[in-house]
Design a protein around this motif. Sequence first.
Motif: not given
Length: 604
Positions: A351-352, A398-399, A420-426, A494-504
């Motif tokens: 996740e880098t 990766p949003h 392109d949503a290739r790496f979209q995790a959720w 919705v925002k992911r909490l278990d990462v350092k950088f995430a989109a809301t």
Amino acid sequence: MHQDQINKGASSPSGYLSHKTQPHLTLSLSLRATKGEKFTDNESQRSRAEGKEVCVLQVKMVLWVALLMSHCYLGLNGAASHSTGLERIEKCGTRCSKGLQCKPKPHNWFPPRCLNPAEGLNHSSVFHNMNLSTVMSCKGRQKCSLHLRIKTTLKLTESIHGVSICTDTAGMMANCQMFRFRRMSTGQLSGLQVEVENDCTDISPGQHMKVRVNTVPSYCGVTWTGTYDAPDCISEDLSRHVPECITGRLSYDVNPQKKELSVSVSDMLDDQDYHLRLCRKDFICIGTGPYTLIKKGEHIKSAILPYSRPLPCLCIEGWSAVMDAPRVQVCPFKHRLEELWFGINFDSLEETLSWEPLCPETAVVVLCQKRGDDVCVDLAHSSQNVSREKITFTKVDPHPHLCMKFTTGHQSWTRCPFVDARFQAWEVVVTRQQGQEDVKMLSQITATFSVGLCVKSEGSTACQITNTHTMHVERHKAVDLNLSGEQCNFCIQVKRLDVKFAATVIHCLEQCNQTSWDLTWVILPAAICLSGIIIFTLALHVLLTVYQRRKQNMNRGCNSEKRTDPASDCVVPVLQTQPALHGGFLIPDSPQCGNTEKANLISD
């Protein structure tokens, strides 16, 4: 005679003859004034007119001469100001003032210790007006060399027998020259100031050196020291005539369709081949392809260089095919900074998110979230400065809304690697069942989210949080968001909490989550009624068709069998009694018969 001359001047064109007759006119007027003769009115008017013309011509001539002189003066000054060439010398040497005889002497590599000077003898009393400059000597158009000219004024004494000049350059041995004066000249010129000039010290373009001038013999403290920087190869005179500075001149044309550079070379060394290549400029220019050699005998000195990407650090480099030849670089795409902001990589396991510049460029890189109005809002604590090093952002969600913004100077560029949503995790999945919107969380990895209910105010992009809770989602297991009983037109944040950088991410539901009429209870009865109507219509159509066919058969029988009695208009058919009988019903007579009575068919 004087009157005739005046008349000629009046009758002739003033532009030429008045200038020619000016001395005679002055003489005649002075003679008449001495004799006391009186002028007539016509003569006085004519003389005043001619005087005015003479004055005008004199003023014009003065102005014209002044203009011509100023033009010549400015032209000379302009030529002098544009003349940036160095002074040429035929041969180097040492020159002394008239009456002073000086000649070079071998320098002693191990000079004796300095002597104590006499009273009043110091460097300020001996050396005056020290001047350092560069001159050039040439043996051909491209075979010139540089020399340091040292010029000083000395106050001679009987104890000074000569001058020693030394130049020191970092990493090199000192270069010293000694010049001795003849005893006869020193004795005769003792106490006088004399000039000594030497220009036999070879120097290189851009060389930095220390200059030291001593007396002979050397007296302690009677020394002049200074530094000097030779002119660099950037000088036009040096770049054309000094071999160490001749790099050649490059011109180019770009063909973006074929991705080719057409390069032409001029002003290269006449007797040498020439190298061309493409390189990426950094501390040094790193080659990106093979060299192209231009032969010295070729009439057209040009080459075609293909390129892959128009990077701002991609340069054309050229140099003569000699040892340690100076090189020249031109960069056709130096303003194409937008080409740098590509090559973003993402490691889905670690996740880098990383990016490495292809060219050295000082920029600020920050992660941002793309909004609906195409504005990218910076994420907190995500800014990094970059020049040449690779930058990395760890624990990144990766949003598609997460982007990378590059800023240099007053310009910014935004790149969204996950669009392109290739790496979209959720993702948040919204479905509609029985008039209700079903909202579920679906994740490709095991992650923790913050889910909040919020309401958007009209005309604003901000969402007011009303309730927030944390949700843990397992990999590939959809989790239902229980939103029953909520108000109409609300949103979920919705925002992911278990990462350092995430989109809301905000999802808004347009309809209420309340029980409503199901469309199936309306569509199904309507379909049943429509089917009944269609079946009834088809049955009626069949009955009418059977009836019409039977009626036609009866009419054909009535027309074929007629009575022989004239009184009888119609004969009832009795031959086909069976077909006419239909379940005990009575079939009326054909309307073609004249008799209006009905025939009763009785079944057996």
